[in-house]
Design an enzyme around this catalytic site. Structure first.
Site, mmCIF file in Angstrom:
data_model
loop_
_atom_site.group_PDB
_atom_site.id
_atom_site.type_symbol
_atom_site.label_atom_id
_atom_site.label_comp_id
_atom_site.label_asym_id
_atom_site.label_seq_id
_atom_site.Cartn_x
_atom_site.Cartn_y
_atom_site.Cartn_z
ATOM 1 N N LYS A 54 -79.436 -1.140 10.167
ATOM 2 C CA LYS A 54 -80.470 -0.637 11.078
ATOM 3 C C LYS A 54 -81.039 -1.770 11.939
ATOM 4 O O LYS A 54 -81.241 -1.587 13.146
ATOM 5 C CB LYS A 54 -81.597 0.026 10.278
ATOM 6 C CG LYS A 54 -81.196 1.394 9.745
ATOM 7 C CD LYS A 54 -82.157 1.931 8.700
ATOM 8 C CE LYS A 54 -81.602 3.211 8.087
ATOM 9 N NZ LYS A 54 -82.371 3.675 6.912
ATOM 10 N N GLN A 98 -87.753 1.891 3.883
ATOM 11 C CA GLN A 98 -86.488 2.335 3.274
ATOM 12 C C GLN A 98 -86.746 2.951 1.895
ATOM 13 O O GLN A 98 -87.409 2.360 1.051
ATOM 14 C CB GLN A 98 -85.537 1.126 3.157
ATOM 15 C CG GLN A 98 -84.160 1.470 2.651
ATOM 16 C CD GLN A 98 -83.366 2.348 3.621
ATOM 17 O OE1 GLN A 98 -83.335 2.099 4.826
ATOM 18 N NE2 GLN A 98 -82.725 3.392 3.104
ATOM 19 N N ASP A 121 -88.710 7.947 11.255
ATOM 20 C CA ASP A 121 -87.841 8.665 10.303
ATOM 21 C C ASP A 121 -88.118 10.168 10.360
ATOM 22 O O ASP A 121 -87.260 10.974 10.007
ATOM 23 C CB ASP A 121 -88.131 8.174 8.873
ATOM 24 C CG ASP A 121 -86.994 7.342 8.310
ATOM 25 O OD1 ASP A 121 -85.873 7.436 8.849
ATOM 26 O OD2 ASP A 121 -87.227 6.611 7.329
#
Ligand code: NAP
Length: 296
Positions: A54, A98, A121
């Site tokens: 990412k 994460q 997200d």
């Protein structure tokens, strides 16, 4: 194999190029460099790989990333403080924590602590509420990735029977909402669904987001249907070495499906491209700029 392969890697590369061009325009024309903060707690090897790809992708799409690592023993309060700091940092437009988190940290509290405008997200309850009521907002990355891939095959999804296996808050439920907005007829299946193979056989498009290696078999699929495999499962290969497989038995399903995504190389790379898209859009929204590019 008779199915057409849906090349998520190539489609993601094309989308990433458009994002990189748009991000450069935003920086040169408005002096705003879109920024993503990536937070990792602990040393989960799979998470390390995701986080690395990412941050690399952020640079490749002409955006800035900052990486924040906390030890596996970090107390919940320390992570919440970091999130709060990032919420107030004007150079950060997207925050990604994460998952999974170590057991002493409640992921729900952390997700709810992220400022909704920076929730790239798309896991915040407010983001979920906007999506389910059809209001504009951030769209979670993996469901958006699935939708884009399905539309690459079908163009319009209106009137198609879509079967989503899995009802998680991060994939199955938001994906079903997106499909409804595209006027598909949506069935959500889960672990208590009766006769799952028969339910799947109704699908013109089947999305598998289950977390069960190669669960979806050839006789679950209507001939010619599109199959989008979200699953990422680590299993041993013939030599005992770890390999990644999806939730779909790829080789046999590819003999009957019309189109299918591979694992790896399908939904995964598209998910990361959608994260970049969300970061770019969040940077523009936070600075009162119009959307930087048309929806893919
Ligand atoms: P999750 O939270 O564990 O949810 C799994 C869902 O599948 C649940 O709704 C569960 O039903 C259902 N399920 C489990 N076993 C089943 C069975 N035997 N029959 C029918 N339904 C069953 O998983 P998730 O976070 O949604 O992730 C799903 C998969 O996608 C995982 O492999 C994950 O690694 C992968 N994933 C990939 C990406 C990507 O970028 N490619 C992103 C996110 C996730 P119940 O609700 O009844 O328990």
């Amino acid at each position: 194999m008779t199915a057409r392969m849906i090349d998520g890697k190539a489609i993601a590369a094309e989308l990433s190029q458009s994002i990189a061009d748009a991000a450069r325009r935003v920086t040169t024309e408005h002096g705003i460099e879109p920024g993503l903060a990536v937070v990792l707690v602990g040393d989960n090897p799979a998470s390390e790989i995701y986080v690395r790809s990412k941050t690399a992708k952020t640079a490749a799409t002409n955006m800035r990333s900052s990486f924040h690592k906390l030890p596996a023993t970090a107390p919940e309060a320390e992570l919440l403080e970091l999130v709060e700091r990032l919420n107030h940092d004007r150079t950060v437009h997207g925050i990604l924590v994460q998952l999974p988190l170590p057991p002493q940290i409640d992921p729900r509290k952390v997700i709810e602590a992220i400022a909704p405008a920076k929730d790239v997200d798309g896991f915040h309850p407010l983001t979920a509420g906007l999506l389910s009521t059809g209001l504009p907002g951030i769209v979670p990355c993996t469901p958006l990735a699935c939708l884009i891939l399905a539309k690459k095959v079908h163009g319009s999804l209106a009137g198609l029977e879509a079967v989503v296996i899995g009802r998680s808050n991060i994939v199955g439920k938001p994906l079903a909402q997106l499909l409804l907005m595209e006027n598909a007829t949506v069935t959500i299946a889960h672990s208590k669904t009766r006769d799952l193979p028969a339910v799947c056989r109704r699908g013109d498009i089947v999305f598998a987001a289950v977390g069960q290696p190669e669960m979806v078999r050839r006789d679950w699929i209507k001939p010619g249907a599109t199959v989008i495999d979200v699953g990422i499962n680590r299993v041993p290969d013939a030599d005992g070495k770890p390999k990644i497989v999806g939730d779909v038995a790829f080789a046999e399903v590819a003999e009957i499906a019309g189109a299918i995504t591979p694992v790896p190389g399908g939904v995964g790379p598209m998910t990361i491209a959608c994260l970049m898209l969300n970061t770019l859009k969040a940077a523009c929204a936070q600075n009162g700029l119009p959307p930087p590019m048309p929806n893919p």
